[in-house]
Design a protein around this motif. Structure first.
Motif, PDB file in Angstrom:
ATOM      1  N   ALA A   1      39.903  39.334 -46.819  1.00 33.03           N
ATOM      2  CA  ALA A   1      41.013  38.601 -47.172  1.00 33.03           C
ATOM      3  C   ALA A   1      41.784  38.229 -46.007  1.00 33.03           C
ATOM      4  N   GLN A   2      42.346  37.179 -46.172  1.00 32.94           N
ATOM      5  CA  GLN A   2      43.087  36.322 -45.210  1.00 32.94           C
ATOM      6  C   GLN A   2      44.411  36.961 -44.936  1.00 32.94           C
ATOM      7  N   ASN A   3      44.650  38.307 -44.572  1.00 33.44           N
ATOM      8  CA  ASN A   3      45.845  39.038 -44.418  1.00 33.44           C
ATOM      9  C   ASN A   3      46.143  39.395 -43.203  1.00 33.44           C
ATOM     10  N   PRO A   4      47.468  39.648 -42.542  1.00 31.19           N
ATOM     11  CA  PRO A   4      47.784  40.076 -41.413  1.00 31.19           C
ATOM     12  C   PRO A   4      47.181  41.522 -41.226  1.00 31.19           C
ATOM     13  N   PRO A   5      46.562  41.976 -39.901  1.00 30.13           N
ATOM     14  CA  PRO A   5      45.990  43.294 -39.723  1.00 30.13           C
ATOM     15  C   PRO A   5      46.978  44.311 -40.409  1.00 30.13           C
ATOM     16  N   PRO A   6      48.046  44.523 -40.249  1.00 37.04           N
ATOM     17  CA  PRO A   6      48.518  45.709 -40.774  1.00 37.04           C
ATOM     18  C   PRO A   6      48.338  45.826 -42.498  1.00 37.04           C
ATOM     19  N   GLU A   7      48.665  44.627 -42.881  1.00 37.57           N
ATOM     20  CA  GLU A   7      48.458  44.566 -44.433  1.00 37.57           C
ATOM     21  C   GLU A   7      47.039  44.933 -44.735  1.00 37.57           C
ATOM     22  N   LYS A   8      45.940  44.258 -44.275  1.00 30.81           N
ATOM     23  CA  LYS A   8      44.619  44.403 -44.429  1.00 30.81           C
ATOM     24  C   LYS A   8      44.028  45.808 -44.149  1.00 30.81           C
TER      25      LYS A   8
ATOM     26  N   MET B   1      33.866  47.152 -39.479  1.00 30.97           N
ATOM     27  CA  MET B   1      34.987  46.434 -40.289  1.00 30.97           C
ATOM     28  C   MET B   1      36.378  46.774 -39.845  1.00 30.97           C
ATOM     29  N   PHE B   2      36.341  48.087 -39.706  1.00 35.33           N
ATOM     30  CA  PHE B   2      37.780  48.764 -39.356  1.00 35.33           C
ATOM     31  C   PHE B   2      38.071  48.617 -37.865  1.00 35.33           C
ATOM     32  N   ARG B   3      37.163  48.638 -37.117  1.00 34.46           N
ATOM     33  CA  ARG B   3      37.402  48.181 -35.648  1.00 34.46           C
ATOM     34  C   ARG B   3      37.764  46.783 -35.472  1.00 34.46           C
ATOM     35  N   ASN B   4      37.032  46.052 -36.179  1.00 34.72           N
ATOM     36  CA  ASN B   4      37.543  44.362 -36.181  1.00 34.72           C
ATOM     37  C   ASN B   4      38.979  44.380 -36.395  1.00 34.72           C
ATOM     38  N   VAL B   5      39.341  44.869 -37.442  1.00 37.42           N
ATOM     39  CA  VAL B   5      40.768  44.751 -37.972  1.00 37.42           C
ATOM     40  C   VAL B   5      41.750  45.613 -36.833  1.00 37.42           C
ATOM     41  N   LEU B   6      41.414  46.561 -36.369  1.00 36.82           N
ATOM     42  CA  LEU B   6      42.171  47.276 -35.274  1.00 36.82           C
ATOM     43  C   LEU B   6      42.082  46.288 -33.892  1.00 36.82           C
ATOM     44  N   ALA B   7      41.028  45.751 -33.555  1.00 41.26           N
ATOM     45  CA  ALA B   7      41.140  45.092 -32.405  1.00 41.26           C
ATOM     46  C   ALA B   7      42.078  43.690 -32.631  1.00 41.26           C
ATOM     47  N   LYS B   8      42.007  43.071 -33.745  1.00 47.60           N
ATOM     48  CA  LYS B   8      42.762  42.038 -33.992  1.00 47.60           C
ATOM     49  C   LYS B   8      44.428  42.564 -33.948  1.00 47.60           C
ATOM     50  N   GLY B   9      44.653  43.734 -34.803  1.00 50.23           N
ATOM     51  CA  GLY B   9      45.958  44.160 -34.386  1.00 50.23           C
ATOM     52  C   GLY B   9      46.542  44.416 -33.284  1.00 50.23           C
TER      53      GLY B   9
ATOM     54  N   SER C   1      45.546  43.159 -30.511  1.00 49.66           N
ATOM     55  CA  SER C   1      45.657  41.902 -29.892  1.00 49.66           C
ATOM     56  C   SER C   1      46.842  41.199 -30.268  1.00 49.66           C
ATOM     57  N   SER C   2      47.378  41.332 -31.411  1.00 46.64           N
ATOM     58  CA  SER C   2      48.582  40.568 -31.880  1.00 46.64           C
ATOM     59  C   SER C   2      49.837  41.430 -31.567  1.00 46.64           C
ATOM     60  N   GLY C   3      49.741  42.814 -31.051  1.00 49.47           N
ATOM     61  CA  GLY C   3      50.661  43.599 -30.790  1.00 49.47           C
ATOM     62  C   GLY C   3      51.222  44.430 -31.722  1.00 49.47           C
ATOM     63  N   ALA C   4      50.645  44.244 -33.024  1.00 45.75           N
ATOM     64  CA  ALA C   4      50.960  45.177 -34.205  1.00 45.75           C
ATOM     65  C   ALA C   4      50.495  46.589 -34.191  1.00 45.75           C
ATOM     66  N   PHE C   5      49.478  46.811 -33.581  1.00 47.48           N
ATOM     67  CA  PHE C   5      48.918  48.083 -33.338  1.00 47.48           C
ATOM     68  C   PHE C   5      48.879  48.681 -31.806  1.00 47.48           C
TER      69      PHE C   5
ATOM     70  N   GLY D   1      50.364  54.258 -40.197  1.00 43.12           N
ATOM     71  CA  GLY D   1      51.367  54.738 -39.426  1.00 43.12           C
ATOM     72  C   GLY D   1      50.935  55.434 -38.006  1.00 43.12           C
ATOM     73  N   ALA D   2      49.625  55.899 -38.261  1.00 40.84           N
ATOM     74  CA  ALA D   2      48.816  56.343 -36.928  1.00 40.84           C
ATOM     75  C   ALA D   2      48.662  55.233 -35.945  1.00 40.84           C
ATOM     76  N   VAL D   3      48.456  53.927 -36.553  1.00 43.74           N
ATOM     77  CA  VAL D   3      48.127  52.972 -35.656  1.00 43.74           C
ATOM     78  C   VAL D   3      48.858  51.958 -35.295  1.00 43.74           C
ATOM     79  N   LEU D   4      49.914  51.747 -36.028  1.00 45.29           N
ATOM     80  CA  LEU D   4      51.109  50.717 -35.798  1.00 45.29           C
ATOM     81  C   LEU D   4      51.933  51.138 -34.296  1.00 45.29           C
ATOM     82  N   VAL D   5      52.412  50.142 -33.952  1.00 47.71           N
ATOM     83  CA  VAL D   5      53.218  50.328 -32.661  1.00 47.71           C
ATOM     84  C   VAL D   5      54.604  50.921 -33.233  1.00 47.71           C
ATOM     85  N   THR D   6      55.303  51.477 -32.288  1.00 45.12           N
ATOM     86  CA  THR D   6      56.364  52.495 -32.711  1.00 45.12           C
ATOM     87  C   THR D   6      57.716  51.551 -33.482  1.00 45.12           C
ATOM     88  N   ASP D   7      57.883  50.261 -32.973  1.00 47.64           N
ATOM     89  CA  ASP D   7      59.028  49.670 -33.672  1.00 47.64           C
ATOM     90  C   ASP D   7      58.343  48.750 -35.137  1.00 47.64           C
ATOM     91  N   SER D   8      57.375  49.292 -35.410  1.00 51.12           N
ATOM     92  CA  SER D   8      56.395  48.680 -36.633  1.00 51.12           C
ATOM     93  C   SER D   8      56.285  49.408 -37.709  1.00 51.12           C
TER      94      SER D   8
END
Length: 212
Positions: free
Chosen positions: A76-83, A138-146, A148-152, A196-203
């Motif tokens: 699905a074409q969703n942002p890393p946290p939602e995906k 699949m999970f590594r891919n999403v984590l890497a993108k998150g 890179s985007s600063g979400a994770f 919650g374990a992978v998000l950056v603190t302010d996210s």
């Protein structure tokens, strides 16, 4: 009761997974599974050359079932946290929905013995490892993108993936069927924990509370 050619293997796998999960791999014979199917053990041996091969086929099927549930959310074409949340939630639902299969995997990993390893069983083990790597990727891919985007948080991908997957496996050990709402609630709760374990603190207000 006869087993049709097109449905025999899935029915054997379902019956074997249920029997192994209920009574234990070591305590369940091919004869027991044949009786549950209303068939002869020859029918089972026609598709699976040994008990060990049957156990490996269950292990492989358990991974494939999980991939099939999670892949649509990965694609699905969703942002890393939602995906990530949707994938984690689908993983938990897979654990609960195919509980017998996954409980056989756990017991087999604890050291149930099925005798000499055949060539077919050895090949199945290679295929299982390949599928598991594909799934973790699949999970590594999403984590890497998150990341890179600063979400994770920037964390070791292999350690992180294997750690939160262990948490998402948890229902295998304690879940008891209580209806679809209970299943969805548990899946959402564990997915929120994993996110919650992978998000950056302010996210960390980004946890999701809706269904899929």
């Amino acid at each position: 009761m006869s087993l049709g050619a097109k449905t025999a293997k899935p029915r054997i796998l379902d019956a074997a997974a249920t029997a192994f999960a209920t009574h234990g791999v070591d305590q369940t014979s091919i004869d027991d599974i044949a009786r549950a199917l209303g068939a002869t053990k020859g029918k089972i041996y026609h598709h699976f050359g040994s008990k060990g091969e049957l156990v490996c086929a269950i292990r492989k099927h358990s991974v494939q079932l999980t991939i099939d549930r999670v892949r649509p959310y990965f694609e699905a074409q969703n942002p890393p946290p939602e995906k990530f949340h949707a994938m984690a939630q689908a993983h938990v639902i897979a654990m609960i929905s195919e509980l017998a299969y996954h409980r056989v995997v756990v017991e087999e990993m604890r050291g149930s013995g099925t005798g000499r390893i055949t060539d077919s069983e050895r090949q199945l083990r290679v295929e299982i490892t390949t599928l598991q790597s594909e799934y973790e990727d699949m999970f590594r891919n999403v984590l890497a993108k998150g990341i890179s985007s600063g979400a994770f948080q920037d964390q070791d991908l292999s350690v992180t993936v294997r750690s939160f997957l262990m948490m998402l496996h948890a229902p295998i050990y304690w879940y008891k069927p209580r209806g679809p709402e209970n299943c969805q609630t548990i899946a959402n709760h564990l997915a929120n924990m994993a996110l919650g374990a992978v998000l950056v603190t302010d996210s960390k207000t980004c946890t999701v509370t809706h269904g899929d």
